[in-house]
Design an enzyme around this catalytic site. Structure first.
Site, PDB file in Angstrom:
ATOM      1  CG  ASN B 385      -2.306   1.010   1.082  1.00 33.28           C
ATOM      2  OD1 ASN B 385      -2.029   2.188   0.543  1.00 33.28           O
ATOM      3  ND2 ASN B 385      -3.045   0.918   1.771  1.00 33.28           N
ATOM      4  CG  ASP B 386       2.152   3.280   3.837  1.00 30.99           C
ATOM      5  OD1 ASP B 386       0.703   3.800   3.299  1.00 30.99           O
ATOM      6  OD2 ASP B 386       1.952   2.668   5.441  1.00 30.99           O
TER       7      ASP B 386
END
Lengths: 105, 459
Positions: B385-386
């Site tokens: 995600n990040d």
């Protein structure tokens, strides 16, 4: 520790730090986990200090006991560390399977 | 000096050289294993040399310690799964640091009266670093194993309390250094160091573990080096310093990969503050069906897989490799993009994929793969995600602004495999998911991937 020994030790420390920086910055990110586990096993060299504490003469029993725990902990690191590093490196040593190599031409 | 002592010193010299050569071997996967054999030989030589050259009078503690340690270590080496490698490594930091601290305490018990100023200083450092690394690593291992919650544990005035403990610890160290007869102060320092280690790691979240692991690695090494100063033993200084610097270099690399400073990781408590999201999440996430996704993949010519920690938690390494092999069989070029902080320790993702028989030549670092996304047909994000959040690059107000990312949003199309619609660990909104080129495939990563593989076979 007399001054001459101290100075020599500081030299050893500084040179090892410099050399360590040179050698370790060449390790690719691919191998960073095995690197950490390998340097851990190597620093299990504190085992040799533990051995003297556990088995040396003229010590109170308590020191022997501390030495025993230290020997155990350091041995776990040495045996476990080298064992697991080798297990990881074996996986990386595998070459491309032949069929993949053919497809990737 | 008698002949045994010369022999011992010779083995130490040989061990030092072999250790350095072994790390040099680590620069390539082909030579790394040979390097490790050298390190093992060096370690063996040093142990034999010590047993020959030192005045050993009681063998019972030595033999039982070596036997017990070998059994536990051997058992760990054989049984620990690769997903648990971070915990195992954190534990071994704890053991190494504990050994150093105990040797220090033992030296204090036996030789405290005859110590010079320098030796006493080194002893204090050794015990302090050893003790705080022991408890700190145990907490880290507990968090990684899930025994302790991965969320940062924080309370009001935490930094002040930590500062107080830290100052108390350093104060007792200095006091003991000046007044060697103050035995109690030595033990106060030891106790405070144990507490300080706990306090240092509990406020840190799981996602920051790569940095913490590297730092603890560094401390454990420096504790061993300090032991070398106390005992006047060069091989300890060399091996400890190599370990310490390796950890230090890795900490710097990990911090760079997250665009954060070490102080920020240690005292920032990332993830506790949910910053305002970038706000422009006006778009919708578009879901894609398995068959459509399989079609896209099957008719692509270049596919890049982007694995994150979600891949590891879903145990999907083997499933992704099977899918990749099917695609390669159809003539698709498949690569893997590995972010430096993917996983819970440096290099963790590489190990997980290597275990699933992914050839290392297919694993690409961030700098290598980023220019290739433009010509990539499909980028498949699996549980990451990040590290693929374009906000880090485009939105200077984002909490992760400036963090280097894998630029998957430049690919022609992106398929995101995700458990559900929720936000990731950091709680940040990810604009990638709302882009026109992005489609979402919800569900457990492992079952999604194996279903994809089945669907690709039927295309």
């Amino acid at each position: 520790m007399n001054p001459a020994v101290l100075i020599a030790s500081v030299y050893v420390f500084a040179l090892a730090a410099f050399l360590g920086y040179q050698v370790i910055s060449r390790v690719p990110p691919l191998l960073h986990t095995p690197l950490m586990s390998a340097t851990n096993a190597i620093s299990g060299i504190s085992l040799i200090g533990s051995l003297v504490l556990a088995g040396g003469g003229h010590s109170p029993l308590f020191a022997h006991l501390l030495g025993f725990v230290a020997v155990t902990a350091a041995t776990i690191n040495v045996v476990g560390g080298f064992g697991i590093t080798d297990r990881m490196l074996k996986m990386f040593a595998k070459r491309l399977p032949a069929k993949n190599a053919a497809v990737n031409e | 000096m008698n002949i045994e002592s010369y022999f011992m010193e010779a083995t130490y010299l040989v061990a030092s050289i072999l250790f350095i050569l072994s790390l040099k071997g680590m620069s390539h996967p082909e030579t790394a294993r040979r390097g490790m054999f050298m390190a093992e030989a060096g370690m063996f030589a040093a142990i034999v040399g010590t047993l020959v050259g030192q005045h050993i009078v009681t063998w019972v503690w030595i033999i039982s310690g070596l036997a017990l340690g070998s059994i536990i270590g051997g058992w760990m080496a054989v049984t620990v799964p690769m997903t648990a490698m971070p915990q195992r490594t954190a534990l071994s930091h704890a053991f190494g640091a504990l050994a150093a601290a105990l040797v220090g305490v033992g030296e204090f018990l036996v030789h405290a009266s005859e110590m010079g100023v320098v030796t006493r200083g080194a002893l204090g450092l050794e015990v302090m670093l050893g003790a705080l690394t022991t408890t700190g690593s145990l907490i880290a291992a507990g968090k990684l194993q899930g025994v302790i919650g991965g969320k940062p544990i924080q309370f009001r005035g935490q930094n002040a309390v930590n500062l107080l403990i830290g100052v108390g610890m350093l104060g007792s160290f200095v006091f003991f250094w000046i007044h060697p007869e103050a035995v109690a102060v030595f033990y106060i320092m030891l106790g405070l160091a144990f507490v300080f280690g706990v306090m240092l790691v509990i406020p840190i979240g799981s996602a920051d573990m790569p940095v913490v692991m590297s730092l603890l690695n560094s401390y454990a090494g420096l504790a061993a080096a300090a032991t070398g100063f106390v005992l006047g033993n060069n091989v300890l200084i060399i091996a400890g310093t190599l370990d310490g610097f390796s950890g230090f270099i890795l900490s710097v690399l990990m911090c760079k990969a997250m665009n954060r400073s070490i102080t920020n990781v240690l005292f920032g408590g990332f993830g506790a503050v949910i910053a305002e999201a970038s706000g422009d999440s006006d778009g919708v996430m578009r879901e894609i069906s398995l068959d459509d996704a399989a079609m896209q993949l099957a008719f692509a010519s270049r596919v890049v897989f982007v694995p994150g920690y979600g891949l590891a938690t879903a145990q999907a390494q083997h499933a992704v490799r099977e899918l990749a092999e099917l695609l390669e069989g159809r003539g698709v070029t498949v690569k893997y993009a590995i972010h430096p902080v993917a996983g819970r320790m440096p290099g963790h993702m590489n190990v997980l994929l290597a275990e699933a028989n992914v050839p290392y030549a297919a694993l690409y670092e961030m700098e290598q793969i980023n220019p290739e996304f433009v010509s990539t047909d499909v980028a498949v994000v699996i549980g990451a995600n990040d590290v693929v959040n374009p906000d880090a690059r485009d939105n200077p107000k984002s909490l992760i602004a400036g963090m280097p990312i894998l630029e998957v949003d430049r690919a022609r199309s992106v398929i995101v495999l995700k458990r559900g619609q929720g936000r990731g660990f950091s709680g940040l909104e990810n604009p990638l998911f709302f882009k026109a080129c992005t489609t979402m495939l919800y569900g457990d990563a492992r079952s999604s991937l194996s279903h994809l593989a089945k669907a690709v076979q039927q295309v």
